[in-house]
Design a protein around this motif. Structure first.
Motif, PDB file in Angstrom:
ATOM      1  N   LEU A  36     -28.426 -35.286  32.711  1.00 41.08           N
ATOM      2  CA  LEU A  36     -27.694 -36.745  32.943  1.00 41.08           C
ATOM      3  C   LEU A  36     -26.893 -37.120  32.623  1.00 41.08           C
ATOM      4  O   LEU A  36     -25.638 -36.638  32.922  1.00 41.08           O
ATOM      5  CB  LEU A  36     -27.762 -37.022  31.735  1.00 41.08           C
ATOM      6  N   ASP A  37     -26.354 -37.665  33.742  1.00 40.49           N
ATOM      7  CA  ASP A  37     -24.759 -38.226  34.325  1.00 40.49           C
ATOM      8  C   ASP A  37     -23.879 -38.981  32.951  1.00 40.49           C
ATOM      9  O   ASP A  37     -24.403 -39.958  33.109  1.00 40.49           O
ATOM     10  CB  ASP A  37     -24.183 -38.937  35.500  1.00 40.49           C
ATOM     11  N   LEU A  38     -22.841 -38.503  32.381  1.00 44.15           N
ATOM     12  CA  LEU A  38     -22.330 -39.607  30.818  1.00 44.15           C
ATOM     13  C   LEU A  38     -21.011 -40.308  31.561  1.00 44.15           C
ATOM     14  O   LEU A  38     -20.367 -40.891  30.348  1.00 44.15           O
ATOM     15  CB  LEU A  38     -21.817 -38.534  30.515  1.00 44.15           C
ATOM     16  N   THR A  39     -20.651 -40.117  32.855  1.00 44.93           N
ATOM     17  CA  THR A  39     -18.934 -40.641  33.049  1.00 44.93           C
ATOM     18  C   THR A  39     -19.798 -42.424  33.191  1.00 44.93           C
ATOM     19  O   THR A  39     -20.423 -42.809  33.820  1.00 44.93           O
ATOM     20  CB  THR A  39     -18.863 -39.742  34.993  1.00 44.93           C
ATOM     21  N   ASN A  40     -18.010 -42.762  33.595  1.00 42.14           N
ATOM     22  CA  ASN A  40     -18.064 -44.281  33.534  1.00 42.14           C
ATOM     23  C   ASN A  40     -17.741 -44.243  34.621  1.00 42.14           C
ATOM     24  O   ASN A  40     -17.183 -43.287  35.500  1.00 42.14           O
ATOM     25  CB  ASN A  40     -17.138 -44.806  32.039  1.00 42.14           C
ATOM     26  N   LYS A  41     -17.737 -46.085  35.405  1.00 39.52           N
ATOM     27  CA  LYS A  41     -16.338 -45.808  36.509  1.00 39.52           C
ATOM     28  C   LYS A  41     -15.973 -47.128  36.292  1.00 39.52           C
ATOM     29  O   LYS A  41     -15.783 -47.845  36.152  1.00 39.52           O
ATOM     30  CB  LYS A  41     -17.777 -46.230  37.862  1.00 39.52           C
ATOM     31  N   PRO A  42     -14.570 -46.707  35.997  1.00 42.08           N
ATOM     32  CA  PRO A  42     -13.605 -45.182  36.386  1.00 42.08           C
ATOM     33  C   PRO A  42     -14.111 -44.486  35.706  1.00 42.08           C
ATOM     34  O   PRO A  42     -14.320 -44.642  34.179  1.00 42.08           O
ATOM     35  CB  PRO A  42     -12.176 -45.761  37.055  1.00 42.08           C
ATOM     36  N   PRO A  43     -13.440 -42.687  35.849  1.00 45.49           N
ATOM     37  CA  PRO A  43     -13.083 -42.152  36.855  1.00 45.49           C
ATOM     38  C   PRO A  43     -14.494 -42.111  38.166  1.00 45.49           C
ATOM     39  O   PRO A  43     -14.244 -40.949  38.993  1.00 45.49           O
ATOM     40  CB  PRO A  43     -13.085 -41.275  36.430  1.00 45.49           C
ATOM     41  N   THR A  79     -21.790 -55.616  35.455  1.00 45.65           N
ATOM     42  CA  THR A  79     -22.500 -56.747  35.944  1.00 45.65           C
ATOM     43  C   THR A  79     -21.824 -57.096  37.322  1.00 45.65           C
ATOM     44  O   THR A  79     -22.764 -57.618  37.948  1.00 45.65           O
ATOM     45  CB  THR A  79     -21.115 -57.350  35.164  1.00 45.65           C
ATOM     46  N   ASP A  80     -20.779 -55.757  38.095  1.00 49.45           N
ATOM     47  CA  ASP A  80     -21.073 -56.310  39.400  1.00 49.45           C
ATOM     48  C   ASP A  80     -20.386 -54.948  40.179  1.00 49.45           C
ATOM     49  O   ASP A  80     -19.884 -55.180  41.736  1.00 49.45           O
ATOM     50  CB  ASP A  80     -19.136 -57.393  39.116  1.00 49.45           C
ATOM     51  N   ALA A  81     -21.064 -53.921  39.497  1.00 44.50           N
ATOM     52  CA  ALA A  81     -20.438 -52.644  40.294  1.00 44.50           C
ATOM     53  C   ALA A  81     -19.114 -52.011  40.202  1.00 44.50           C
ATOM     54  O   ALA A  81     -18.859 -51.106  41.252  1.00 44.50           O
ATOM     55  CB  ALA A  81     -20.876 -52.664  41.658  1.00 44.50           C
ATOM     56  N   MET A  82     -18.158 -52.764  40.155  1.00 45.39           N
ATOM     57  CA  MET A  82     -16.645 -52.779  40.023  1.00 45.39           C
ATOM     58  C   MET A  82     -16.290 -51.717  38.911  1.00 45.39           C
ATOM     59  O   MET A  82     -15.405 -51.069  39.495  1.00 45.39           O
ATOM     60  CB  MET A  82     -15.578 -54.546  39.963  1.00 45.39           C
ATOM     61  N   THR A  83     -17.022 -52.127  38.125  1.00 41.29           N
ATOM     62  CA  THR A  83     -16.800 -51.000  37.082  1.00 41.29           C
ATOM     63  C   THR A  83     -17.901 -50.505  36.566  1.00 41.29           C
ATOM     64  O   THR A  83     -18.683 -51.796  36.379  1.00 41.29           O
ATOM     65  CB  THR A  83     -15.734 -51.673  36.048  1.00 41.29           C
ATOM     66  N   ALA A  84     -18.092 -49.605  35.933  1.00 39.64           N
ATOM     67  CA  ALA A  84     -19.401 -49.446  35.263  1.00 39.64           C
ATOM     68  C   ALA A  84     -19.256 -48.646  33.844  1.00 39.64           C
ATOM     69  O   ALA A  84     -18.667 -47.729  33.505  1.00 39.64           O
ATOM     70  CB  ALA A  84     -19.699 -48.718  36.222  1.00 39.64           C
ATOM     71  N   ASP A  85     -20.520 -48.720  32.921  1.00 41.37           N
ATOM     72  CA  ASP A  85     -20.480 -48.134  31.727  1.00 41.37           C
ATOM     73  C   ASP A  85     -21.645 -47.019  31.924  1.00 41.37           C
ATOM     74  O   ASP A  85     -22.525 -47.574  32.075  1.00 41.37           O
ATOM     75  CB  ASP A  85     -20.814 -48.359  30.590  1.00 41.37           C
ATOM     76  N   ALA A  86     -22.275 -45.982  31.629  1.00 38.18           N
ATOM     77  CA  ALA A  86     -23.557 -44.546  31.784  1.00 38.18           C
ATOM     78  C   ALA A  86     -23.813 -45.705  30.492  1.00 38.18           C
ATOM     79  O   ALA A  86     -23.478 -46.396  29.623  1.00 38.18           O
ATOM     80  CB  ALA A  86     -22.292 -43.522  31.023  1.00 38.18           C
TER      81      ALA A  86
END
Ligand code: XMP
Length: 603
Positions: free
Chosen positions: A590-597, A557-564
């Motif tokens: 395909l990148d499966l990583t959330n942000k973080p990490p 929603t704001d690029a601070m955190t993100a889900d794959a």
């Protein structure tokens, strides 16, 4: 300001996010330092004390003015703010037994409490704390608890003072927005709207610019497009000059698209400069992500200075001109722009040369307090076409941060036997550590680690096991910060690394891959649902010179955190198939990583 909900910033990076959430709820918000004297807060509609990393007993920790309790204004303390309220009113705060971090379930003990209206008895919240309140001040009721934190919430309904140990402002707190809404409803704040906000920013721009003119760098992304349009509207075209630098790292058809959009709005003061050769030669031989970012930022500035002279303007170094940028709030955090944040990435509009100009008061950034959703609303309000303002965010350094460069392979090594053992026992599917590293974020810190690629018999079907591994591996085996699924092979092939730099050939390939992904995403009607979809080029394939492509769709929603983002298998298959037909592309992941990490971009 009269009628706004004031957020007293207790450090960390929470205050601006709370401000954004309050505005989303339709109320004016304003951020002030924690120590603001109560006298200056008399006209506030409400006060929120934000979270922060310190302990209330620590020397130099944020201390609000206890006079705020006499103002008869609703007060909400979150995390550190909650502890400070308890401390200031005579309660007790002690170091917690366990450091609690992450999603936690709380049990609401008093559903009649104002803050918990319309919130279920059991709900998940985001906790991040060491200390905790152990004795409430007089007059407070205990309103919620969690397993490891008994006094998770307290309230003095008569004085309208509330404390919550958790962060309501982050999306991980399931009913956080409802709790905030309940507080905002108590406050009788001035209504916030994009129109009134635009007026306020307009007045601020006029004040800051004085009689100076603005030289605005337009990158092609949503933010700088909106900032440029706003400056044109507020100061008039005679006082603004736009410059769109074609870096050679833009997306397919990007430059004509931007030019046409401005033409439609009658904005003609935009000069387009093709500087791609200059960028490629500045980036020759560079592979370190931060150095790339600095080189791109510096080259931007050099081109801008040259063009401003060519356009016979006095350079922005002179007092007659300001440099305009479309920086938005999350950009400043990631560059370490707030007091406590670590530097994760240098944004191209925060390189040292620009920092110096900012300190000298020569830069104007009208959107620097806003989040993406607000910038988009403002853009629409200014008459920019929805297809332009709804476009996915695109980083200033463009494809530059999506083309990984390396002179030699970087083999992954376990620091000790134990970790190697742990990896062997935890990763039960075929896998390989890739010979490149990328930037990630953990806690508030930067990481630069390898990606692990998984292989499966159904390569385009992401299973719950893959997702679980993607969450678990970076935590349990910290030599990795990303987990990928190979969508082009079922078994681990012998990858061949080739030295790769930022060249126009690789940029063309990255552009072609990006265009395919964009087309497929739109065709599948997923463009609105996916927040951003970086397409990354890696310098290895199956033959010398071969390349790999990583798909990185995310939801945020704001690029601070993100889900794959869970791409439907059929879409993934089509993308993989078309990409594999691009000459030079020899593998797709395909990148499966959330942000973080993992961060959203790879560099
Ligand atoms: P990361 O990769 O740090 O990105 O998770 C967060 C958001 O910021 C964008 N981004 C940039 N935007 N200049 C920008 O204007 C930059 O240098 C830059 N680097 C990353 C990224 O695309 C994502 O939306």
């Amino acid at each position: 300001m009269k009628g706004s909900i004031v957020i007293l910033d207790c450090g960390g990076q929470y205050a601006h996010l709370i401000g954004n959430r309050v505005r989303r709820l339709g109320a004016y918000s304003e951020i002030m330092v924690a120590e603001t004297p109560a006298e200056q807060l008399k006209e506030a509609a409400g006060i929120i004390l934000s979270g922060g990393p310190q302990s209330v007993y620590e020397k130099g920790s944020p201390q609000a003015d206890p006079g705020i309790f006499k103002l008869n204004i609703p007060i909400l303390g979150l995390c550190y703010g909650h502890q400070w309220i308890a401390h200031a009113l005579g309660g007790r705060v002690t170091p917690g037994n366990v450091k609690e971090y992450g999603r936690t379930e709380i049990e609401i003990l008093d559903q009649q409490s104002t803050i918990f209206r319309d919130v279920p008895m059991l709900t998940t919240v985001w906790m991040s704390h060491g200390d905790e309140v152990t004795t409430m001040p007089a007059g407070f009721t205990h309103t919620a608890r969690s397993v490891s934190c008994e006094l998770a919430a307290m309230a003095d309904e008569t004085r309208r003072i509330f404390g919550l140990q958790f962060h309501v402002e982050v999306t991980h707190s399931e009913h956080g927005m409802q709790m905030l809404k309940n507080f905002v409803a108590l406050c009788a704040a001035a209504p916030w709207s994009v129109e009134s906000y635009a007026d306020r920013i307009g007045a601020q721009i006029k004040r800051e610019a004085g009689d100076r003119r603005v030289f605005m760098l337009v990158s092609g992304g949503v933010d700088s497009t909106v900032a440029f349009t706003l400056l044109n509207k507020v100061l008039g075209p005679g006082r603004v000059q736009g410059l769109l630098v074609d870096t050679g790292l833009m997306r397919k058809e990007e430059v004509p698209l931007i030019r046409q959009a401005f033409q439609k709005l009658g904005i003609r003061n935009l000069h387009v400069e093709d500087a791609s050769d200059e960028f490629f030669s500045a980036l020759d031989g560079v592979f370190d992500p931060e150095e790339k970012r600095r080189k791109i930022g510096d080259t931007f500035l050099k081109v801008q200075q040259r063009v401003s002279q060519e356009l016979a303007l006095e350079g922005p170094a002179s007092d007659a001109w300001l440099l305009g940028q479309g920086t938005i709030y999350p950009d400043t955090i990631e560059t370490g722009g707030t007091k406590h944040a670590d530097q994760i990435k240098t944004h191209h509009n925060r390189v040292p040369a620009i920092q110096r100009m900012i300190e000298e008061g020569k830069v104007i950034e009208p959107l620097k307090e806003l989040y993406k959703d607000e910038v988009r609303r403002l853009g629409e309000e200014l008459g920019l076409p929805p297809e332009l303002v709804r476009r996915h965010p695109f980083p200033g350094p463009g494809l530059g941060v999506r083309i990984l460069c390396a002179a030699s392979p970087s083999p992954m090594q376990f620091p000790d036997k134990q970790m190697e053992e742990r990896a062997r026992s935890l990763i039960t599917v075929p896998h390989v550590a890739l010979p490149v590293r990328s930037v990630g974020v953990q806690g508030d810190g930067r990481t630069y680690r390898h990606a692990l690629a998984l292989f499966s018999h159904h390569p385009c079907e992401v299973t719950p096991e893959h997702r679980a591994l993607a969450t678990m591996i970076p935590n349990a085996i910290p030599v990795f910060n990303r987990v990928l699924l190979c969508t082009s092979y079922t078994d681990v092939p012998a990858f061949v690394f080739s030295p790769g730099f930022l060249t126009s050939d690789r940029a063309d390939l990255a552009r072609a891959a990006d265009a395919i992904v964009d087309e497929e995403m739109r065709q599948a009607e997923l463009y609105e649902e996916i927040w951003q979809f970086p397409v990354v080029l890696l310098p290895f394939g199956l033959m010398p010179g071969g390349q790999s492509v990583v798909l990185r769709p995310i939801r945020s929603t704001d690029a601070m955190t993100a889900d794959a983002y869970p791409l439907p298998p059929i879409v993934l298959e089509r993308m993989t198939d078309r990409l594999m037909r691009l000459p030079g592309v020899e593998a797709v992941f395909l990148d499966l990583t959330n942000k973080p990490p993992g961060t959203i971009e790879w560099e």
